[in-house]
Scaffold this motif. Structure first.
Motif, PDB file in Angstrom:
ATOM      1  N   GLN A   1       0.848  -1.190   0.000  1.00  0.00           N
ATOM      2  CA  GLN A   1       0.000   0.000   0.000  1.00  0.00           C
ATOM      3  C   GLN A   1       0.883   1.239   0.000  1.00  0.00           C
ATOM      4  N   GLN A   2       0.518   2.213  -0.854  1.00  0.00           N
ATOM      5  CA  GLN A   2       1.258   3.470  -0.925  1.00  0.00           C
ATOM      6  C   GLN A   2       0.266   4.626  -0.857  1.00  0.00           C
ATOM      7  N   PHE A   3       0.659   5.697  -0.194  1.00  0.00           N
ATOM      8  CA  PHE A   3      -0.197   6.868  -0.079  1.00  0.00           C
ATOM      9  C   PHE A   3       0.663   8.129  -0.069  1.00  0.00           C
ATOM     10  N   GLU A   4       0.204   9.151  -0.805  1.00  0.00           N
ATOM     11  CA  GLU A   4       0.896  10.446  -0.805  1.00  0.00           C
ATOM     12  C   GLU A   4      -0.137  11.554  -0.910  1.00  0.00           C
ATOM     13  N   SER A   5       0.031  12.587  -0.099  1.00  0.00           N
ATOM     14  CA  SER A   5      -0.853  13.748  -0.182  1.00  0.00           C
ATOM     15  C   SER A   5      -0.026  15.019  -0.173  1.00  0.00           C
ATOM     16  N   ASN A   6      -0.535  16.029  -0.828  1.00  0.00           N
ATOM     17  CA  ASN A   6       0.107  17.336  -0.866  1.00  0.00           C
ATOM     18  C   ASN A   6      -0.925  18.389  -0.475  1.00  0.00           C
ATOM     19  N   PHE A   7      -0.610  19.135   0.558  1.00  0.00           N
ATOM     20  CA  PHE A   7      -1.489  20.200   1.013  1.00  0.00           C
ATOM     21  C   PHE A   7      -0.628  21.432   1.243  1.00  0.00           C
ATOM     22  N   GLY A   8      -0.861  22.460   0.415  1.00  0.00           N
ATOM     23  CA  GLY A   8       0.010  23.621   0.481  1.00  0.00           C
ATOM     24  C   GLY A   8       1.427  23.220   0.130  1.00  0.00           C
ATOM     25  N   ARG A   9       2.337  23.455   1.035  1.00  0.00           N
ATOM     26  CA  ARG A   9       3.742  23.095   0.797  1.00  0.00           C
ATOM     27  C   ARG A   9       4.148  21.832   1.546  1.00  0.00           C
ATOM     28  N   GLN A  10       3.181  21.148   2.121  1.00  0.00           N
ATOM     29  CA  GLN A  10       3.489  19.961   2.923  1.00  0.00           C
ATOM     30  C   GLN A  10       3.106  18.685   2.188  1.00  0.00           C
ATOM     31  N   THR A  11       4.068  17.757   2.107  1.00  0.00           N
ATOM     32  CA  THR A  11       3.832  16.457   1.485  1.00  0.00           C
ATOM     33  C   THR A  11       3.929  15.365   2.541  1.00  0.00           C
ATOM     34  N   THR A  12       2.951  14.481   2.539  1.00  0.00           N
ATOM     35  CA  THR A  12       2.960  13.332   3.444  1.00  0.00           C
ATOM     36  C   THR A  12       2.918  12.056   2.611  1.00  0.00           C
ATOM     37  N   SER A  13       3.794  11.114   2.915  1.00  0.00           N
ATOM     38  CA  SER A  13       3.809   9.865   2.158  1.00  0.00           C
ATOM     39  C   SER A  13       4.047   8.697   3.103  1.00  0.00           C
ATOM     40  N   HIS A  14       3.406   7.556   2.757  1.00  0.00           N
ATOM     41  CA  HIS A  14       3.585   6.329   3.516  1.00  0.00           C
ATOM     42  C   HIS A  14       3.687   5.155   2.551  1.00  0.00           C
ATOM     43  N   ASP A  15       4.560   4.218   2.855  1.00  0.00           N
ATOM     44  CA  ASP A  15       4.673   2.972   2.107  1.00  0.00           C
ATOM     45  C   ASP A  15       4.593   1.820   3.105  1.00  0.00           C
ATOM     46  N   VAL A  16       3.696   0.881   2.838  1.00  0.00           N
ATOM     47  CA  VAL A  16       3.448  -0.227   3.756  1.00  0.00           C
ATOM     48  C   VAL A  16       3.520  -1.537   2.980  1.00  0.00           C
ATOM     49  N   GLU A  17       4.192  -2.531   3.546  1.00  0.00           N
ATOM     50  CA  GLU A  17       4.193  -3.881   2.992  1.00  0.00           C
ATOM     51  C   GLU A  17       3.805  -4.853   4.100  1.00  0.00           C
ATOM     52  N   LEU A  18       2.911  -5.787   3.766  1.00  0.00           N
ATOM     53  CA  LEU A  18       2.418  -6.764   4.740  1.00  0.00           C
ATOM     54  C   LEU A  18       2.371  -8.142   4.099  1.00  0.00           C
ATOM     55  N   ARG A  19       2.735  -9.162   4.859  1.00  0.00           N
ATOM     56  CA  ARG A  19       2.618 -10.535   4.362  1.00  0.00           C
ATOM     57  C   ARG A  19       2.395 -11.457   5.548  1.00  0.00           C
ATOM     58  N   GLY A  20       1.325 -12.240   5.498  1.00  0.00           N
ATOM     59  CA  GLY A  20       1.114 -13.201   6.556  1.00  0.00           C
ATOM     60  C   GLY A  20      -0.347 -13.490   6.810  1.00  0.00           C
ATOM     61  N   GLU A  21      -0.595 -14.224   7.870  1.00  0.00           N
ATOM     62  CA  GLU A  21      -1.939 -14.615   8.272  1.00  0.00           C
ATOM     63  C   GLU A  21      -1.975 -14.583   9.802  1.00  0.00           C
ATOM     64  N   LEU A  22      -2.811 -13.729  10.350  1.00  0.00           N
ATOM     65  CA  LEU A  22      -2.752 -13.447  11.773  1.00  0.00           C
ATOM     66  C   LEU A  22      -4.151 -13.365  12.365  1.00  0.00           C
ATOM     67  N   ASN A  23      -4.305 -13.892  13.572  1.00  0.00           N
ATOM     68  CA  ASN A  23      -5.556 -13.804  14.319  1.00  0.00           C
ATOM     69  C   ASN A  23      -5.316 -12.964  15.569  1.00  0.00           C
ATOM     70  N   LEU A  24      -6.226 -12.025  15.823  1.00  0.00           N
ATOM     71  CA  LEU A  24      -6.083 -11.103  16.934  1.00  0.00           C
ATOM     72  C   LEU A  24      -7.354 -11.093  17.766  1.00  0.00           C
ATOM     73  N   CYS A  25      -7.178 -11.192  19.085  1.00  0.00           N
ATOM     74  CA  CYS A  25      -8.276 -11.041  20.046  1.00  0.00           C
ATOM     75  C   CYS A  25      -7.931  -9.878  20.955  1.00  0.00           C
ATOM     76  N   ASP A  26      -8.730  -8.823  20.927  1.00  0.00           N
ATOM     77  CA  ASP A  26      -8.520  -7.658  21.767  1.00  0.00           C
ATOM     78  C   ASP A  26      -9.727  -7.535  22.703  1.00  0.00           C
TER      79      ASP A  26
END
Length: 292
Positions: A123-148
């Motif tokens: 997953q990749q995301f980039e935004s530009n607002f005025g003079r500010q740029t925000t970007s994120h790059d995410v990689e995930l692989r697996g199979e997980l069970n979560l109980c909260d």
């Protein structure tokens, strides 16, 4: 660093690794949140989504989960006066949920759909607002069970994670890091956290890895012999016992009530541990708190 010292360090940061695993699962659960705007938007690619499908995914915490699946090359973009964004997803991310999010199932892989042998979901995301740029790059692989705080934990924990998930995160406002909780279907990891009023009990079993691509690299296989008991008000570990395997060698790590740990009969004081852990403590805390 000699191997006894590595075992002491990685034993002392076990509870922080558990926090990173929990945080990675939370980020994975949020990874398909759509980036929306009231401005002009365009979609490209094969954004396949099936919402509110009720399936049995073999979760140990719930038989039926509502499942959303995102697949293949999906891109979103939008723009308007002084603002633009683009986001992309590639691979297959299946998210199951029950009890209003108290039970979560995650399966992430490339388009092959096989997290055991395939590549990661990206997953990749980039935004530009005025003079500010925000970007994120995410990689995930697996199979997980979560109980909260779910209704049917396997061992009575407030938080339980079972499975395997490798993840990496980077961005211009986020320190890059990667982590692995287990390695595959035949080498899963388990974390059981039971938080009480005064203390927290943690059981951690299986392989864990973490790297901040700088001065903190951890690669350890844990076996809980006695639960790690942490004082909630001070954060200090009061007691516990682990087998810690580092570079193929196994060590018994005993947590002492004064902040020290004993590794195969050799004791490291709280001050010595602070020196050993210095490069990793801040990186692990940041990784457990960061949210793309």
């Amino acid at each position: 660093m000699e191997t006894h010292g590595e075992a002491a360090r990685e034993g002392a940061i076990a509870t922080l690794l558990a926090k990173v695993a929990s945080s990675a699962a939370a980020r994975a659960h949020d990874a398909d949140d759509s980036k929306s705007t009231q401005l002009l938007t365009t979609k490209q690619g094969s954004c396949v989504q099936s919402s509110e499908n009720v399936e049995n995914l073999g979760s140990p915490f719930a038989h039926s989960l509502s499942v959303t699946t995102t697949a293949d090359h999906c891109r979103d973009s939008g723009q308007g006066e002084g603002f633009s964004f683009s986001s992309g997803q590639n691979g297959i991310l299946a998210l199951g949920e029950a009890e209003g999010g108290n039970v979560v199932y995650i399966r992430a892989s490339d388009i092959s759909g096989d997290p055991a042998s395939g590549g990661p979901y990206i997953q990749q995301f980039e935004s530009n607002f005025g003079r500010q740029t925000t970007s994120h790059d995410v990689e995930l692989r697996g199979e997980l069970n979560l109980c909260d705080n779910c209704a049917s934990p396997t061992q009575g924990g407030n938080l339980e994670l079972i499975g395997y998930l490798s993840s990496s995160f980077a961005g211009n406002d986020l320190s890059a890091f990667s982590s692995a909780f287990g390695t595959g279907p035949s080498d899963q990891a388990t974390t059981i956290i039971n938080e009480g009023g005064q203390t927290t009990e943690t059981l951690i079993d299986g392989p864990f890895e973490f790297s901040d691509n700088d001065s903190c690299d951890v690669s350890t296989d844990y076996e809980s012999l006695d639960p790690i008991i942490t004082d909630n008000s001070t954060g200090q570990v009061q007691s516990g016992r682990l087998n810690v395997t580092v570079d193929g060698s196994s060590f018994e790590v005993v947590y002492n009530g004064d902040g020290s740990v004993t590794v195969n009969g050799r004791t490291y004081t709280a001050q010595e541990l602070a020196t050993l852990n210095d490069a990793c403590t801040a990186a692990l805390e940041e990784a457990s708190q960061a949210a793309p």
